[in-house]
Design an enzyme around this catalytic site. Structure first.
Site, PDB file in Angstrom:
ATOM      1  CG  ASP A 121      -7.843 -24.850   8.252  1.00 46.30           C
ATOM      2  OD1 ASP A 121      -7.848 -25.973   8.801  1.00 46.30           O
ATOM      3  OD2 ASP A 121      -6.971 -23.987   8.483  1.00 46.30           O
ATOM      4  CB  ILE A 130      -9.461 -20.346   9.567  1.00 48.52           C
ATOM      5  CG1 ILE A 130      -9.908 -21.778   9.934  1.00 48.52           C
ATOM      6  CG2 ILE A 130     -10.190 -19.849   8.338  1.00 48.52           C
ATOM      7  CD1 ILE A 130     -11.387 -21.878  10.307  1.00 48.52           C
ATOM      8  CG  HIS A 157      -6.325 -17.057  -1.822  1.00 45.94           C
ATOM      9  ND1 HIS A 157      -4.984 -16.784  -1.661  1.00 45.94           N
ATOM     10  CD2 HIS A 157      -6.553 -18.223  -1.181  1.00 45.94           C
ATOM     11  CE1 HIS A 157      -4.423 -17.745  -0.953  1.00 45.94           C
ATOM     12  NE2 HIS A 157      -5.352 -18.628  -0.641  1.00 45.94           N
ATOM     13  CG  ASP A 198      -3.152 -23.616   7.662  1.00 46.29           C
ATOM     14  OD1 ASP A 198      -4.110 -22.868   7.949  1.00 46.29           O
ATOM     15  OD2 ASP A 198      -2.871 -24.635   8.318  1.00 46.29           O
ATOM     16  CG  ASN A 238      -1.269 -27.641   2.485  1.00 43.81           C
ATOM     17  OD1 ASN A 238      -2.137 -27.417   3.320  1.00 43.81           O
ATOM     18  ND2 ASN A 238      -1.555 -27.816   1.206  1.00 43.81           N
ATOM     19  CG  ASN A 262      -5.492 -27.317   6.293  1.00 48.56           C
ATOM     20  OD1 ASN A 262      -4.567 -26.554   6.106  1.00 48.56           O
ATOM     21  ND2 ASN A 262      -6.634 -27.226   5.621  1.00 48.56           N
TER      22      ASN A 262
END
Length: 367
Positions: free
Chosen positions: A67, A129, A146, A181, A236, A282
């Site tokens: 991202d 992010i 994670h 996200d 997502n 994204n």
């Protein structure tokens, strides 16, 4: 007496017929699910190349750039090193990193940001992010993390004078189970997507195979946390319109982007859906035009299986006039994987385009 002797045989035959019928029904259901799953993954799609004249790979980024978010002053943050169940990693033993690029430079390069002490760097596994600039110009960076394949959101303050990130807090919550996200709405509040209902890898695979629409969007603030949208195959990418009245959500396995209206109590209502023919990852919003830029996976099967002889492709779309009657969708870039594998994000700043990937390299282009 003869009739009685035959009845057990008839019963056995009926039992066998029933068993055969049940097996047949089960096989048909599995075949139907397999076909539906292949369709969700766009398993047979090939992508025709669309090249841009002025592109180069970004030095130092070898293990993903999942991202990207760009500040109004041209500083771009890039999350790198994601290890995600079922997907390849080029740096399985190395913690993730956040890179910074200054897009105002003639030949911008990526620099890994130092992260303050007291943060567990060894288990850093960054995903989506989002940045937020406060009234006093403080820049906050929200990072989906994670550690040990759990989901947390890490809040950092960007220290521009020495290119570092000061870790402020780790956010955990029972509703933030499988975060993909995030879009920051304040210095400590955000919307987040959960891409799966389950967290166990086998159950996730089953959820995807069965086509369950149990994925959702959650709003978080210190005052309260709640589910604000549900019914996605796999929510997502998430972002907000420049006026912050609408939230955009990409459903990667439903090949679409949803427009949701934001209300004063932070709840969301569905406005419209734009259907596409690719797996949308994204979403980046051009702050000047409101255009949506997205990194996509033309063929999800290639992404998951990652065959060196049949590499995952990359695709970048620009969506103009998303809120209008007829949004215009343009393919800006497409590659068969020979240059860039598994594009997950595309972000623009003053004629410059950054394309990031789930686990591969990153591309810098001048449009």
């Amino acid at each position: 007496p003869c009739r009685d002797a035959a009845e057990p045989g008839v019963g056995a035959s009926m039992g066998k017929l029933l068993a055969v019928a049940l097996v047949g029904i089960a096989a048909a259901l599995v075949a139907e699910r397999l076909l539906a799953f292949r369709n969700r993954l766009n398993a047979s799609r090939e992508v025709a190349p669309v090249t841009l004249p002025n592109c180069r790979l970004i030095k130092g980024i070898e293990a993903g750039s999942e991202d990207i978010d760009i500040l109004p002053n041209g500083l771009a943050f890039i999350s790198s090193g994601l290890k995600y169940p079922g997907l390849k990693s080029f740096a399985p033993d190395k913690p993730g990193e956040i890179f910074l690029m200054d897009l105002n430079e003639n030949n911008p390069r990526a620099v890994a940001l130092r992260i303050s002490r007291g943060f567990d760097l060894a288990s850093f596994n960054p995903h989506g992010i989002s940045t937020y600039i406060d009234k006093d110009d403080t820049v906050y960076l929200f990072v989906v993390n994670h550690p040990q394949h759990k989901s947390t959101v890490e809040l950092f303050k960007f220290m521009e004078d020495d290119n570092s990130l000061l870790h402020l807090k780790t956010i955990r919550h029972d509703l933030l189970t499988s975060v993909n996200d995030i879009v920051a709405m304040g210095p400590d509040s955000f919307y987040a997507t959960n891409d799966h209902y389950f967290t166990d890898f086998i159950l996730i695979a089953l959820e995807m195979f069965l086509g369950l629409t149990w994925s959702n969007v959650v709003y978080y603030s210190p005052k309260g946390v709640k589910e604000v949208a549900a019914g996605f195959y796999s929510a997502n990418g998430i972002n907000t319109s420049p006026d912050r009245k609408y939230i955009y959500v990409a459903d990667v396995f439903d090949h679409n982007v949803h427009v949701m209206e934001k209300h004063a109590n932070w709840s969301l209502t569905h406005v419209k859906t734009l259907q596409l023919d690719t797996l949308v990852d994204n979403l980046y919003i051009d702050p000047h035009t409101g255009d949506i830029w997205t990194g996509c996976h033309p063929n999800g099967m290639k992404l998951f299986f990652n065959d060196p002889d049949n590499l995952p492709a990359s695709e970048v779309l620009r969506i103009q006039d998303m809120l209008g009657e007829r949004p215009a969708v343009t393919r800006i870039y497409a590659d068969d994987g020979s240059v860039l594998q598994g594009s997950s994000v595309a972000a623009v700043y003053e004629g410059k385009l950054l394309i990031g990937t789930v686990f591969h390299k990153a591309l810098y282009c001048e449009l």
